[in-house]
Structure formats: structure tokens, C-alpha cells
Design a protein around this motif. Structure first.
Motif, PDB file in Angstrom:
ATOM      1  N   MET A  98      28.740  -3.669  35.176  1.00  0.00           N
ATOM      2  CA  MET A  98      28.286  -3.068  33.921  1.00  0.00           C
ATOM      3  C   MET A  98      29.220  -1.950  33.481  1.00  0.00           C
ATOM      4  O   MET A  98      29.480  -1.780  32.280  1.00  0.00           O
ATOM      5  CB  MET A  98      26.860  -2.545  34.087  1.00  0.00           C
ATOM      6  N   HIS A  99      29.746  -1.206  34.453  1.00  0.00           N
ATOM      7  CA  HIS A  99      30.650  -0.102  34.119  1.00  0.00           C
ATOM      8  C   HIS A  99      31.957  -0.626  33.518  1.00  0.00           C
ATOM      9  O   HIS A  99      32.411  -0.139  32.479  1.00  0.00           O
ATOM     10  CB  HIS A  99      30.949   0.729  35.373  1.00  0.00           C
ATOM     11  N   THR A 100      32.555  -1.600  34.166  1.00  0.00           N
ATOM     12  CA  THR A 100      33.833  -2.134  33.691  1.00  0.00           C
ATOM     13  C   THR A 100      33.671  -2.917  32.392  1.00  0.00           C
ATOM     14  O   THR A 100      34.613  -3.002  31.595  1.00  0.00           O
ATOM     15  CB  THR A 100      34.488  -3.022  34.764  1.00  0.00           C
ATOM     16  N   ILE A 146      18.926   8.523  30.443  1.00  0.00           N
ATOM     17  CA  ILE A 146      19.067   9.914  30.030  1.00  0.00           C
ATOM     18  C   ILE A 146      17.692  10.570  30.011  1.00  0.00           C
ATOM     19  O   ILE A 146      16.769  10.109  29.329  1.00  0.00           O
ATOM     20  CB  ILE A 146      19.740  10.025  28.652  1.00  0.00           C
ATOM     21  N   TYR A 147      17.561  11.638  30.772  1.00  0.00           N
ATOM     22  CA  TYR A 147      16.301  12.373  30.898  1.00  0.00           C
ATOM     23  C   TYR A 147      16.503  13.741  30.255  1.00  0.00           C
ATOM     24  O   TYR A 147      17.243  14.578  30.771  1.00  0.00           O
ATOM     25  CB  TYR A 147      15.891  12.483  32.369  1.00  0.00           C
ATOM     26  N   LEU A 148      15.847  13.934  29.141  1.00  0.00           N
ATOM     27  CA  LEU A 148      16.160  15.050  28.251  1.00  0.00           C
ATOM     28  C   LEU A 148      15.013  16.045  28.143  1.00  0.00           C
ATOM     29  O   LEU A 148      13.876  15.664  27.841  1.00  0.00           O
ATOM     30  CB  LEU A 148      16.488  14.491  26.854  1.00  0.00           C
ATOM     31  N   ASP A 149      15.312  17.309  28.399  1.00  0.00           N
ATOM     32  CA  ASP A 149      14.389  18.410  28.118  1.00  0.00           C
ATOM     33  C   ASP A 149      14.975  19.223  26.964  1.00  0.00           C
ATOM     34  O   ASP A 149      15.794  20.122  27.189  1.00  0.00           O
ATOM     35  CB  ASP A 149      14.212  19.309  29.346  1.00  0.00           C
ATOM     36  N   PRO A 184      15.239   9.595  54.113  1.00  0.00           N
ATOM     37  CA  PRO A 184      16.240   9.731  53.067  1.00  0.00           C
ATOM     38  C   PRO A 184      16.182   8.590  52.068  1.00  0.00           C
ATOM     39  O   PRO A 184      15.717   7.506  52.383  1.00  0.00           O
ATOM     40  CB  PRO A 184      17.567   9.706  53.840  1.00  0.00           C
ATOM     41  N   ASP A 185      16.659   8.849  50.885  1.00  0.00           N
ATOM     42  CA  ASP A 185      16.680   7.849  49.821  1.00  0.00           C
ATOM     43  C   ASP A 185      17.903   6.955  49.995  1.00  0.00           C
ATOM     44  O   ASP A 185      19.028   7.383  49.854  1.00  0.00           O
ATOM     45  CB  ASP A 185      16.730   8.566  48.470  1.00  0.00           C
ATOM     46  N   LYS A 186      17.687   5.686  50.302  1.00  0.00           N
ATOM     47  CA  LYS A 186      18.793   4.781  50.580  1.00  0.00           C
ATOM     48  C   LYS A 186      19.621   4.471  49.334  1.00  0.00           C
ATOM     49  O   LYS A 186      20.739   4.013  49.434  1.00  0.00           O
ATOM     50  CB  LYS A 186      18.254   3.481  51.185  1.00  0.00           C
ATOM     51  N   ASP A 187      19.051   4.692  48.157  1.00  0.00           N
ATOM     52  CA  ASP A 187      19.747   4.335  46.937  1.00  0.00           C
ATOM     53  C   ASP A 187      20.229   5.576  46.173  1.00  0.00           C
ATOM     54  O   ASP A 187      20.369   5.552  44.966  1.00  0.00           O
ATOM     55  CB  ASP A 187      18.832   3.497  46.039  1.00  0.00           C
ATOM     56  N   LYS A 188      20.494   6.632  46.883  1.00  0.00           N
ATOM     57  CA  LYS A 188      20.869   7.877  46.224  1.00  0.00           C
ATOM     58  C   LYS A 188      22.166   7.742  45.441  1.00  0.00           C
ATOM     59  O   LYS A 188      22.304   8.317  44.359  1.00  0.00           O
ATOM     60  CB  LYS A 188      21.013   8.976  47.283  1.00  0.00           C
ATOM     61  N   LEU A 215      24.659   7.832  39.981  1.00  0.00           N
ATOM     62  CA  LEU A 215      25.558   7.241  38.993  1.00  0.00           C
ATOM     63  C   LEU A 215      24.845   6.874  37.695  1.00  0.00           C
ATOM     64  O   LEU A 215      25.471   6.782  36.642  1.00  0.00           O
ATOM     65  CB  LEU A 215      26.233   5.996  39.584  1.00  0.00           C
ATOM     66  N   THR A 216      23.556   6.638  37.766  1.00  0.00           N
ATOM     67  CA  THR A 216      22.829   6.176  36.581  1.00  0.00           C
ATOM     68  C   THR A 216      21.912   7.236  35.976  1.00  0.00           C
ATOM     69  O   THR A 216      21.490   7.105  34.824  1.00  0.00           O
ATOM     70  CB  THR A 216      21.969   4.941  36.911  1.00  0.00           C
ATOM     71  N   TYR A 217      21.599   8.274  36.730  1.00  0.00           N
ATOM     72  CA  TYR A 217      20.677   9.320  36.267  1.00  0.00           C
ATOM     73  C   TYR A 217      21.451  10.402  35.530  1.00  0.00           C
ATOM     74  O   TYR A 217      22.399  10.987  36.065  1.00  0.00           O
ATOM     75  CB  TYR A 217      19.939   9.915  37.464  1.00  0.00           C
ATOM     76  N   CYS A 218      21.032  10.687  34.315  1.00  0.00           N
ATOM     77  CA  CYS A 218      21.724  11.684  33.486  1.00  0.00           C
ATOM     78  C   CYS A 218      20.695  12.671  32.953  1.00  0.00           C
ATOM     79  O   CYS A 218      19.916  12.343  32.055  1.00  0.00           O
ATOM     80  CB  CYS A 218      22.447  10.985  32.332  1.00  0.00           C
ATOM     81  N   TYR A 219      20.685  13.882  33.520  1.00  0.00           N
ATOM     82  CA  TYR A 219      19.741  14.913  33.077  1.00  0.00           C
ATOM     83  C   TYR A 219      20.415  15.837  32.064  1.00  0.00           C
ATOM     84  O   TYR A 219      21.544  16.296  32.271  1.00  0.00           O
ATOM     85  CB  TYR A 219      19.229  15.734  34.257  1.00  0.00           C
TER      86      TYR A 219
END
Length: 341
Positions: free
Chosen positions: A26-28, A36-39, A270-274, A279-283
Motif C-alpha cells: 500500500m505504501h509503494t 488520523i486521530y484528531l483532537d 506486549p503488543d505484537k503489532d506495535k 506506521l499507520t497511527y497518526c495523532y
């Protein structure tokens, strides 16, 4: 776009390597994959006992509002790569004056799914219709109690009658906008889980689309300090599972923990998918935008990724010995795993 079907499909992919490979493709291919998580405003009209806004000292640090000019710059830099925009993450977005303007901005950049997470007490019928007309896809209402006493005890400053009025307004809104999604986020603790057995006494006539049942977790020095999951675990079979099954019969998507999820939380695993999440979480807020070294005034998503050689970074993670799994010794924030029904 059926966002929850994508979420359900993604949940079936257990291999971190396969997830990272999909992300690399998806990136390439320059496809959308950011959440996008927006406050837009860092404040809240509630002082919920399970939230850091109940901490007087912490609350002094929490302030700031994004200007409309900054919102436009952030949108230009990031929105074209967003798969989802969630307005409201760690604060109350309805305090932002031009909330519908953010939704319109998201639709201008063709974001497929835009959601608003709110306690809802400030949302009048007029504001609801304005948001729906602007293109809002979903409203997520946070609630911590079925009964008035529990709701107002755990959600300090909240008015249960305003919450009920909002539900009635949403029922009317749904008639005009049948594709509009209504979601309830219910945070469970030892004091409010049992009353979920009476969930339909409040929500029977509400055209609910999604229900999330989320066990309490420690987020800062909150007033509420009982983080035991024992009673929730004991009530899974008698209270939670019947509610999940009833949701299934009503065609409601339900995200709820299973016993293994609670055990993972108790063990502080621990979170195995950190790596994937990072890479996908954008605050985004008035105090932060994506990564610390990203400047939305001068950079775009593409220019930043070129500078950071993001594609190569994903490949290295993909073919590393851990295959995207987190080092067991690394300190991380615990995340909840859900079963999407």
C-alpha cells in the motif's frame, strides 16, 4: 466503504509479516492507509472518573486549539493518505466551534470514513444535522453507565437526560440519513458491567450499528483507581456474551473482549503489532502532529517518507528476525484486542 468489514478481515490476519507486507504494498502503491486521530481542541466539559481529565494537575497541562489555518495545512499534508479520520481521541471535540468545517475538509480530500467520538452532551439537533450534511459517516458516543446514577457518577458533569435526548435526535437523524452509523463505546469496570444486562431498556428503539465493550485501563492518574478485571471476567458468560449474541441477532456489529483478551491485559503482555500500529497511527492535536520530526508547515506525507526512507524501513522490519513483533523488553502502552462480531 465498509470500514468494519475491513477491520474484521484484517483481524483474521494473525501474521505480523503478512500485515507488514500488505502495508509495504500500500505504501509503494501510494494508497491510503493512515488512521488520523484528531483532537482539534484539547479540553473537555466532563471530568470522567476513569479519565485523566479527572486529575486536577494533569488537566492544567492540557490545553490548546488548532486554528482553521493550521487545520488546512495539516489536511494538505496528510489527509490524502488517510483511510479514516477520527475526530475526538483524548479530548472532547464538540468544544471546537467549526466542527462541521473539519468534516467538510476531510470530504474535500476524499477521506472514505469520518467518525466523531464524543460524550455528546453539547450536540444539539441542529449541530447533528450540520455534521451529517457535511458528510460525517459515524458518531461514537462514550458512555460509562446504563442507569442515570451510574452514568452521572462515573461521567462527572454529564447529564443523563441530555444523553437520552441525543439518542432520540439520532433516531430521527437516521431516518433522513440511513447510512449514518451510530456507535456506542462502553467502558466496563467492576461498578458498571453488571448493568449491561439492562442495555436494551435504554437502547431498544435506537438504530444502533456498532457497540464496543472496552474493559477499563489505567490512563494517567485518574480519580477512579479500581482497574481489576476479575468481575468483568466473571460476568463474561452471564452478561457480556448474551449481549454480544443479541447484537448479532439484531445485525449490530459488536466489539467485545473474550477471556484471552482479559488475560493478556492482566499479564501486561506486549503488543505484537506495535510496528504496524506505529506506521499507520497518526495523532494530531494543537501540540502534536504525527511524528515529532514532522513539520506540516513545510512537509507532506510523501516528502517526509522520502526523507525517512520509509519504504526501506518497512522492508527491514518485514525481514527482521522478529518479523514486526515487539521486543519483549520494550516498554509499551497496553492495547486491547477485540473480537469483532
Amino acid at each position: 466503504m465498509d470500514f468494519y468489514q475491513l477491520l474484521k478481515l484484517f483481524g483474521k490476519i494473525k501474521s505480523p509479516r503478512i500485515r507488514l507486507f500488505g502495508l509495504y504494498v500500500m505504501h509503494t502503491a501510494r494508497r491510503r492507509y493512515l488512521g488520523i486521530y484528531l483532537d482539534p481542541v484539547f479540553s473537555c466539559n466532563f471530568r470522567c472518573k476513569m479519565c485523566y481529565f479527572s486529575d486536577d494537575e494533569k488537566r492544567k497541562e492540557m490545553h490548546g486549539t488548532l486554528s482553521e489555518q493550521d487545520m488546512e495545512k495539516i489536511a494538505k499534508a496528510l489527509f490524502h493518505r488517510a483511510l479514516k479520520l477520527q475526530i475526538g481521541c483524548g479530548a472532547e471535540p464538540s468544544l471546537y466551534k467549526n466542527l462541521a468545517g473539519i468534516v467538510r475538509l476531510g470530504k474535500q480530500y476524499n477521506i472514505p470514513y469520518i467518525s466523531l467520538t464524543t460524550n455528546g452532551n453539547l450536540l444539539t439537533k441542529e449541530r447533528l444535522y450540520e455534521l451529517a450534511e457535511a458528510g460525517l459517516n459515524e458518531i461514537t458516543l462514550s458512555t460509562h453507565g446504563i442507569y442515570k446514577e451510574t452514568y452521572e457518577y462515573l461521567m462527572t458533569n454529564g447529564k443523563h437526560e441530555l444523553f437520552l435526548q441525543l439518542l432520540n435526535n439520532l433516531k430521527e437523524l437516521k431516518k433522513k440519513y440511513p447510512e449514518f452509523k451510530i456507535r456506542i463505546n462502553y467502558t466496563m469496570n467492576e461498578d458498571n458491567t453488571e448493568e449491561l444486562k439492562d442495555f436494551w431498556k435504554v437502547f431498544e428503539d435506537i438504530p444502533l450499528d456498532i457497540l464496543q465493550l472496552r474493559p477499563v485501563q489505567e490512563i494517567g492518574n485518574s480519580e477512579y483507581q479500581n482497574f481489576s478485571l476479575q468481575k468483568i471476567s466473571e460476568l463474561l458468560d452471564s452478561v457480556v456474551t448474551p449481549l454480544v449474541e443479541e447484537c448479532k441477532q439484531r445485525g449490530i456489529i459488536c466489539m467485545a473482549p473474550e477471556q484471552n483478551n482479559l488475560e493478556t491485559l492482566e499479564q501486561d503482555a506486549p503488543d505484537k503489532d506495535k510496528t504496524f500500529e506505529e506506521l499507520t497511527y497518526c495523532y494530531v492535536s494543537a501540540n502534536a502532529c504525527w511524528n515529532e520530526d514532522f513539520d506540516y508547515h513545510t512537509e507532506t506525507f510523501e516528502s517526509y517518507c522520502r526523507r525517512k526512507r520509509m519504504g526501506l524501513y518497512i522492508l527491514r522490519k518485514l525481514f527482521s528476525k522478529t518479523g514486526g513483533k515487539l521486543d519483549k523488553n520494550k516498554n509499551v502502552t497496553r492495547k486491547m484486542n477485540y473480537s469483532v462480531k
